[in-house]
Design a protein around this motif. Structure first.
Motif, PDB file in Angstrom:
ATOM      1  N   GLU A 349       1.774   7.344 -19.413  1.00  0.00           N
ATOM      2  CA  GLU A 349       0.539   6.701 -19.859  1.00  0.00           C
ATOM      3  C   GLU A 349      -0.076   5.910 -18.705  1.00  0.00           C
ATOM      4  O   GLU A 349       0.606   5.092 -18.080  1.00  0.00           O
ATOM      5  N   LEU A 350      -1.331   6.174 -18.387  1.00  0.00           N
ATOM      6  CA  LEU A 350      -1.982   5.436 -17.306  1.00  0.00           C
ATOM      7  C   LEU A 350      -2.208   3.985 -17.709  1.00  0.00           C
ATOM      8  O   LEU A 350      -2.608   3.701 -18.826  1.00  0.00           O
ATOM      9  N   GLU A 351      -1.924   3.101 -16.762  1.00  0.00           N
ATOM     10  CA  GLU A 351      -2.160   1.682 -17.006  1.00  0.00           C
ATOM     11  C   GLU A 351      -3.012   1.118 -15.885  1.00  0.00           C
ATOM     12  O   GLU A 351      -3.243   1.773 -14.878  1.00  0.00           O
ATOM     13  N   LYS A 352      -3.412  -0.133 -16.065  1.00  0.00           N
ATOM     14  CA  LYS A 352      -4.263  -0.790 -15.074  1.00  0.00           C
ATOM     15  C   LYS A 352      -3.609  -0.775 -13.686  1.00  0.00           C
ATOM     16  O   LYS A 352      -4.270  -0.598 -12.675  1.00  0.00           O
ATOM     17  N   LYS A 353      -2.263  -0.940 -13.660  1.00  0.00           N
ATOM     18  CA  LYS A 353      -1.597  -1.027 -12.353  1.00  0.00           C
ATOM     19  C   LYS A 353      -1.724   0.284 -11.564  1.00  0.00           C
ATOM     20  O   LYS A 353      -1.608   0.293 -10.341  1.00  0.00           O
ATOM     21  N   ASP A 354      -1.986   1.388 -12.269  1.00  0.00           N
ATOM     22  CA  ASP A 354      -2.122   2.659 -11.564  1.00  0.00           C
ATOM     23  C   ASP A 354      -3.342   2.695 -10.645  1.00  0.00           C
ATOM     24  O   ASP A 354      -3.402   3.485  -9.714  1.00  0.00           O
ATOM     25  N   LEU A 355      -4.315   1.804 -10.926  1.00  0.00           N
ATOM     26  CA  LEU A 355      -5.480   1.724 -10.051  1.00  0.00           C
ATOM     27  C   LEU A 355      -5.066   1.430  -8.616  1.00  0.00           C
ATOM     28  O   LEU A 355      -5.672   1.903  -7.665  1.00  0.00           O
ATOM     29  N   ASP A 356      -3.982   0.652  -8.470  1.00  0.00           N
ATOM     30  CA  ASP A 356      -3.513   0.285  -7.135  1.00  0.00           C
ATOM     31  C   ASP A 356      -3.049   1.484  -6.319  1.00  0.00           C
ATOM     32  O   ASP A 356      -3.042   1.447  -5.098  1.00  0.00           O
ATOM     33  N   TYR A 357      -2.622   2.528  -7.021  1.00  0.00           N
ATOM     34  CA  TYR A 357      -2.076   3.693  -6.318  1.00  0.00           C
ATOM     35  C   TYR A 357      -3.095   4.811  -6.184  1.00  0.00           C
ATOM     36  O   TYR A 357      -2.759   5.911  -5.768  1.00  0.00           O
ATOM     37  N   SER A 358      -4.347   4.525  -6.563  1.00  0.00           N
ATOM     38  CA  SER A 358      -5.285   5.639  -6.700  1.00  0.00           C
ATOM     39  C   SER A 358      -5.502   6.438  -5.419  1.00  0.00           C
ATOM     40  O   SER A 358      -5.658   7.647  -5.478  1.00  0.00           O
ATOM     41  N   SER A 359      -5.458   5.770  -4.244  1.00  0.00           N
ATOM     42  CA  SER A 359      -5.711   6.561  -3.034  1.00  0.00           C
ATOM     43  C   SER A 359      -4.537   7.503  -2.760  1.00  0.00           C
ATOM     44  O   SER A 359      -4.712   8.609  -2.261  1.00  0.00           O
ATOM     45  N   GLU A 360      -3.318   7.087  -3.125  1.00  0.00           N
ATOM     46  CA  GLU A 360      -2.148   7.967  -2.966  1.00  0.00           C
ATOM     47  C   GLU A 360      -2.198   9.111  -3.988  1.00  0.00           C
ATOM     48  O   GLU A 360      -1.957  10.270  -3.656  1.00  0.00           O
ATOM     49  N   TYR A 361      -2.539   8.752  -5.227  1.00  0.00           N
ATOM     50  CA  TYR A 361      -2.681   9.794  -6.257  1.00  0.00           C
ATOM     51  C   TYR A 361      -3.727  10.824  -5.816  1.00  0.00           C
ATOM     52  O   TYR A 361      -3.567  12.025  -6.030  1.00  0.00           O
ATOM     53  N   LEU A 378       3.376  18.164  -8.888  1.00  0.00           N
ATOM     54  CA  LEU A 378       2.342  17.126  -8.896  1.00  0.00           C
ATOM     55  C   LEU A 378       2.788  15.931  -9.749  1.00  0.00           C
ATOM     56  O   LEU A 378       2.735  14.789  -9.312  1.00  0.00           O
ATOM     57  N   SER A 379       3.292  16.225 -10.946  1.00  0.00           N
ATOM     58  CA  SER A 379       3.646  15.093 -11.811  1.00  0.00           C
ATOM     59  C   SER A 379       4.876  14.361 -11.284  1.00  0.00           C
ATOM     60  O   SER A 379       4.994  13.151 -11.426  1.00  0.00           O
ATOM     61  N   GLN A 380       5.787  15.098 -10.628  1.00  0.00           N
ATOM     62  CA  GLN A 380       6.928  14.395 -10.030  1.00  0.00           C
ATOM     63  C   GLN A 380       6.477  13.481  -8.897  1.00  0.00           C
ATOM     64  O   GLN A 380       6.968  12.364  -8.740  1.00  0.00           O
ATOM     65  N   ILE A 381       5.511  13.984  -8.105  1.00  0.00           N
ATOM     66  CA  ILE A 381       4.997  13.167  -7.000  1.00  0.00           C
ATOM     67  C   ILE A 381       4.278  11.935  -7.552  1.00  0.00           C
ATOM     68  O   ILE A 381       4.455  10.820  -7.049  1.00  0.00           O
ATOM     69  N   PHE A 382       3.509  12.129  -8.618  1.00  0.00           N
ATOM     70  CA  PHE A 382       2.832  10.980  -9.238  1.00  0.00           C
ATOM     71  C   PHE A 382       3.846   9.884  -9.587  1.00  0.00           C
ATOM     72  O   PHE A 382       3.633   8.710  -9.328  1.00  0.00           O
ATOM     73  N   LEU A 383       4.943  10.325 -10.170  1.00  0.00           N
ATOM     74  CA  LEU A 383       5.945   9.361 -10.613  1.00  0.00           C
ATOM     75  C   LEU A 383       6.534   8.595  -9.428  1.00  0.00           C
ATOM     76  O   LEU A 383       6.737   7.380  -9.476  1.00  0.00           O
ATOM     77  N   GLU A 384       6.798   9.325  -8.351  1.00  0.00           N
ATOM     78  CA  GLU A 384       7.361   8.658  -7.166  1.00  0.00           C
ATOM     79  C   GLU A 384       6.374   7.677  -6.547  1.00  0.00           C
ATOM     80  O   GLU A 384       6.748   6.602  -6.085  1.00  0.00           O
ATOM     81  N   ILE A 385       5.093   8.077  -6.547  1.00  0.00           N
ATOM     82  CA  ILE A 385       4.068   7.180  -6.015  1.00  0.00           C
ATOM     83  C   ILE A 385       4.031   5.905  -6.857  1.00  0.00           C
ATOM     84  O   ILE A 385       3.980   4.794  -6.348  1.00  0.00           O
ATOM     85  N   ARG A 386       4.121   6.104  -8.155  1.00  0.00           N
ATOM     86  CA  ARG A 386       4.096   4.960  -9.058  1.00  0.00           C
ATOM     87  C   ARG A 386       5.291   4.031  -8.805  1.00  0.00           C
ATOM     88  O   ARG A 386       5.215   2.821  -9.014  1.00  0.00           O
ATOM     89  N   ASN A 387       6.383   4.630  -8.341  1.00  0.00           N
ATOM     90  CA  ASN A 387       7.551   3.809  -8.022  1.00  0.00           C
ATOM     91  C   ASN A 387       7.483   3.221  -6.628  1.00  0.00           C
ATOM     92  O   ASN A 387       8.476   2.720  -6.108  1.00  0.00           O
ATOM     93  N   GLY A 388       6.324   3.367  -5.986  1.00  0.00           N
ATOM     94  CA  GLY A 388       6.129   2.666  -4.724  1.00  0.00           C
ATOM     95  C   GLY A 388       6.182   3.512  -3.466  1.00  0.00           C
ATOM     96  O   GLY A 388       6.070   3.000  -2.358  1.00  0.00           O
ATOM     97  N   LYS A 389       6.348   4.845  -3.614  1.00  0.00           N
ATOM     98  CA  LYS A 389       6.404   5.674  -2.397  1.00  0.00           C
ATOM     99  C   LYS A 389       5.006   6.115  -1.965  1.00  0.00           C
ATOM    100  O   LYS A 389       4.081   6.160  -2.761  1.00  0.00           O
ATOM    101  N   LYS A 390       4.905   6.463  -0.682  1.00  0.00           N
ATOM    102  CA  LYS A 390       3.646   6.965  -0.140  1.00  0.00           C
ATOM    103  C   LYS A 390       3.634   8.492  -0.225  1.00  0.00           C
ATOM    104  O   LYS A 390       4.666   9.137   0.001  1.00  0.00           O
ATOM    105  N   TYR A 391       2.474   9.050  -0.507  1.00  0.00           N
ATOM    106  CA  TYR A 391       2.384  10.495  -0.672  1.00  0.00           C
ATOM    107  C   TYR A 391       2.966  11.244   0.528  1.00  0.00           C
ATOM    108  O   TYR A 391       3.784  12.146   0.373  1.00  0.00           O
ATOM    109  N   LEU A 392       2.563  10.851   1.728  1.00  0.00           N
ATOM    110  CA  LEU A 392       2.998  11.594   2.916  1.00  0.00           C
ATOM    111  C   LEU A 392       4.512  11.571   3.103  1.00  0.00           C
ATOM    112  O   LEU A 392       5.103  12.526   3.595  1.00  0.00           O
TER     113      LEU A 392
END
Ligand code: ZN
Ligand code: MN
Length: 461
Positions: A349-361, A378-392
Motif C-alpha cells: 500500500e502506498l503511503e506518504k513516506k513513499d514520496l521520499d523514494y519517488s526518484s528511485e522508484y 520491478l516489485s521486488q526492487i520497489f520493496l528494496e528501495i522502500r527499505n532504503g536501498k538505491k536503485y543503482l
C-alpha cells in the motif's frame, strides 16, 4: 486628447486567524487585550530566542495559493527584512524574499483575470500609540501571521481595484476560511501602486500605504488617477517612485517620505528557520479540502497525457495522485507511471513516506518500461528501495540473477532428463520438483513466480 491608460497593482496583507502567533506560541488574539500581555521572549525579540514556524499558517497560505491558482514551489524559505522602527524590537521582520510559498496565480474579477505575482508569509510588527506628546508601544500584535498577496499591475481602474479586494476578502474569509478578513479590525490592509501611461511616457509611480477600507482604496486611487493625469505635461523623464498617504477625513492624498528600494532592507536568509519542502505536504488532499473541482484536476491530468479513465482513478485517490505527480517529475512516460501506480505493481500500500523514494522508484519504472526488468523484479526492487536501498545498487544484482535463473534451469533440466520426459508425458506435478531444485541451487534468492515462468517456457508447455 491622448489615450491615457491607468495601471494599478495591489499588495494585500491578510491577518491569519491561527490560534498562536507566527513563530511562538503566544495567543494570536490581540483585539481588546491589555497591552503587552500576549508576548514572550520570541515575539519581543529577545536575544537568543528561537523562532519555530507555525505549521497551520504555512498550510493555510498554501491552501490559499491553490485556491488562487498559484504554483507551489518545492522549496520555500524565510528571510530577514531589516529596518529600524520602535514597534519592531528585533530590528528586522521575518518575511520571505526570493522563495515565497506561492508564485503566480490569478483572481477572476468579472470577466477579467487579474494575475498575481506571489503570496508570502511574514510576521506583523507591534503598534505605536501616540498621545499628548508621548508615544507608547504595544507588542501584542508583534509576531501575528500575515499572508501578503501581491498582484501584478493588471488592474485598470480604481473600481476594479475595489472589486478585486472584495473578491479576495470573500475567498480568504468564506472559501478557505483562513482569516476573519475584517477591514475595521485591520485584518486586511492594502498598499496600492498606481501609474498612468500614454504608451510612451509614464507618470511617476505612486504608492499609497496602509489603506484600511475598500472605499478608501477606491477613493485614494481615484484622486491619484485625476492628479497624475493633470500632471501629464510635467511627467518625469526618468522612472520615479513616490509614496503618498490618504487622509480619509479630508478625502485628500498627501506626499510622504520616498520609497525605499528593496536593497535597503538587506534581506538575508533567516538562519534560525529551515527551508520548507512542500513535498512534505499532501497537495492533492489540500486541494480536495478546499473543493478544487475534481473536473479541473482530471482535466489537468489528461493534459499530462493520461486517459480520462486513468485520470479519474488517480484524482479519486490523493495519495496515488501525489505519488504519480511526484514520479512524473523524474521520468516522463506518464501513462506508464499511471499504470504502475493504478494497478499497484508495488505490491504494498502506498503511503506518504513513499514520496521520499519517488526518484528511485522512477528509475525502476524506467527500466521496466524499456524491458530491462519484468513486473516481478520491478516489485521486488520497489520493496528494496522502500527499505532504503538505491536503485543503482540493487538493479545489477537483479539483472544478473534473472540471467542466472535461465542458466540454472537449463542445467537442472539437462541433469534430470528422466523427470523431464515424465513431465512431458503428462506427469505435470513434477513442476514442483523442478522449482524445488532451482530454489535450492539459487539458495532461495530466485523469485518462485519467475522460476515457474522460465521452467514452463523451457519445458515447452
Ligand atoms: Zn510570543
Ligand atoms: Mn509585507
Amino acid at each position: 486628447m491622448t489615450n491615457l491608460k491607468t495601471t494599478i497593482g495591489l499588495e494585500i496583507h491578510v491577518q491569519l486567524k491561527t490560534k498562536s502567533k507566527m513563530f511562538c506560541r503566544c495567543d494570536n488574539e490581540a483585539f481588546g487585550v491589555k497591552p503587552n500581555t500576549t508576548v514572550c521572549p520570541i515575539c519581543l525579540g529577545m536575544p537568543g530566542s528561537l523562532p519555530v514556524a507555525n505549521e497551520q499558517a504555512i498550510l493555510w497560505t498554501i491552501k490559499t495559493g491553490l485556491t488562487l491558482n498559484c504554483e507551489i514551489p518545492k522549496i520555500a524559505k524565510f528571510d530577514r527584512k531589516h529596518y529600524f522602527y520602535p514597534d519592531l524590537p528585533k530590528g528586522y521582520q521575518i518575511s520571505q524574499y526570493d522563495e515565497p510559498f506561492c508564485v503566480g496565480g490569478y483572481v477572476e474579477v468579472g470577466d477579467r483575470k487579474i494575475n498575481l505575482t506571489r503570496i508570502h508569509l511574514e510576521e506583523d510588527a507591534g503598534k505605536l500609540i501616540h498621545r499628548e506628546g508621548i508615544s507608547l508601544v504595544d507588542l501584542n500584535r508583534a509576531g501575528t501571521p500575515l499572508m501578503e498577496i501581491v498582484s501584478e499591475p493588471d488592474i485598470v481602474s480604481p473600481e476594479e481595484a475595489g472589486a478585486f479586494l472584495r473578491k479576495l476578502q470573500k475567498i480568504v474569509r468564506d472559501e478557505v476560511s483562513v482569516s476573519e478578513a475584517s477591514m475595521e479590525k485591520g485584518h486586511l490592509r492594502c498598499d496600492a501602486n498606481i501609474s498612468i501611461t500614454d504608451g510612451e511616457k509614464m507618470s511617476e509611480i505612486v504608492e499609497l500605504k496602509n489603506l484600511n477600507s475598500f472605499r478608501f482604496v477606491e477613493k485614494a486611487l481615484a484622486i491619484e488617477e485625476v492628479r497624475l493625469k493633470e500632471e501629464y505635461p510635467a511627467w518625469p523623464l526618468k522612472l520615479k517612485k513616490v509614496t503618498r498617504g490618504y487622509d480619509s477625513k479630508k478625502n485628500i492624498t498627501f506626499a510622504q517620505r520616498t520609497k525605499e528600494e528593496a536593497a535597503d532592507y538587506r534581506y538575508f536568509p533567516e538562519p534560525d528557520l529551515p527551508p520548507f519542502d512542500s513535498s512534505s505536504v499532501n497537495l492533492a488532499s489540500l486541494k480536495k479540502d478546499i473543493g478544487i473541482s475534481e473536473d479541473k484536476n482530471i482535466e489537468e491530468l489528461v493534459g499530462m497525457g493520461l486517459s480520462t479513465s486513468n485520470a479519474k482513478i488517480l484524482a479519486s485517490s490523493p495519495t496515488k495522485e501525489d505519488f504519480f505527480r511526484k514520479i512524473s517529475e523524474n521520468f516522463d512516460n506518464n501513462e506508464l507511471i499511471a499504470k504502475v501506480v493504478i494497478h499497484n505493481y508495488f505490491g504494498f500500500e502506498l503511503e506518504k513516506k513513499d514520496l521520499d523514494y519517488s526518484s528511485e522508484y522512477a528509475k525502476a519504472i524506467e527500466a521496466f518500461g524499456s524491458g530491462k526488468i519484468n513486473k516481478n523484479i520491478l516489485s521486488q526492487i520497489f520493496l528494496e528501495i522502500r527499505n532504503g536501498k538505491k536503485y543503482l545498487d540493487i538493479a545489477n544484482g537483479y539483472l544478473e540473477a534473472d540471467l542466472n535463473i535461465s542458466e540454472v534451469v537449463e542445467g537442472i533440466l539437462k541433469n534430470n532428463a528422466k523427470e523431464v520426459n515424465l513431465y512431458k508425458a503428462g506427469k505435470q506435478q513434477l513442476l514442483g520438483f523442478f522449482v524445488g531444485l532451482v530454489m535450492r541451487e539459487t539458495k532461495g534468492a530466485a523469485n518462485p513466480a519467475e522460476v515457474n515462468r522460465i521452467l514452463l517456457e523451457k519445458l515447452g508447455r
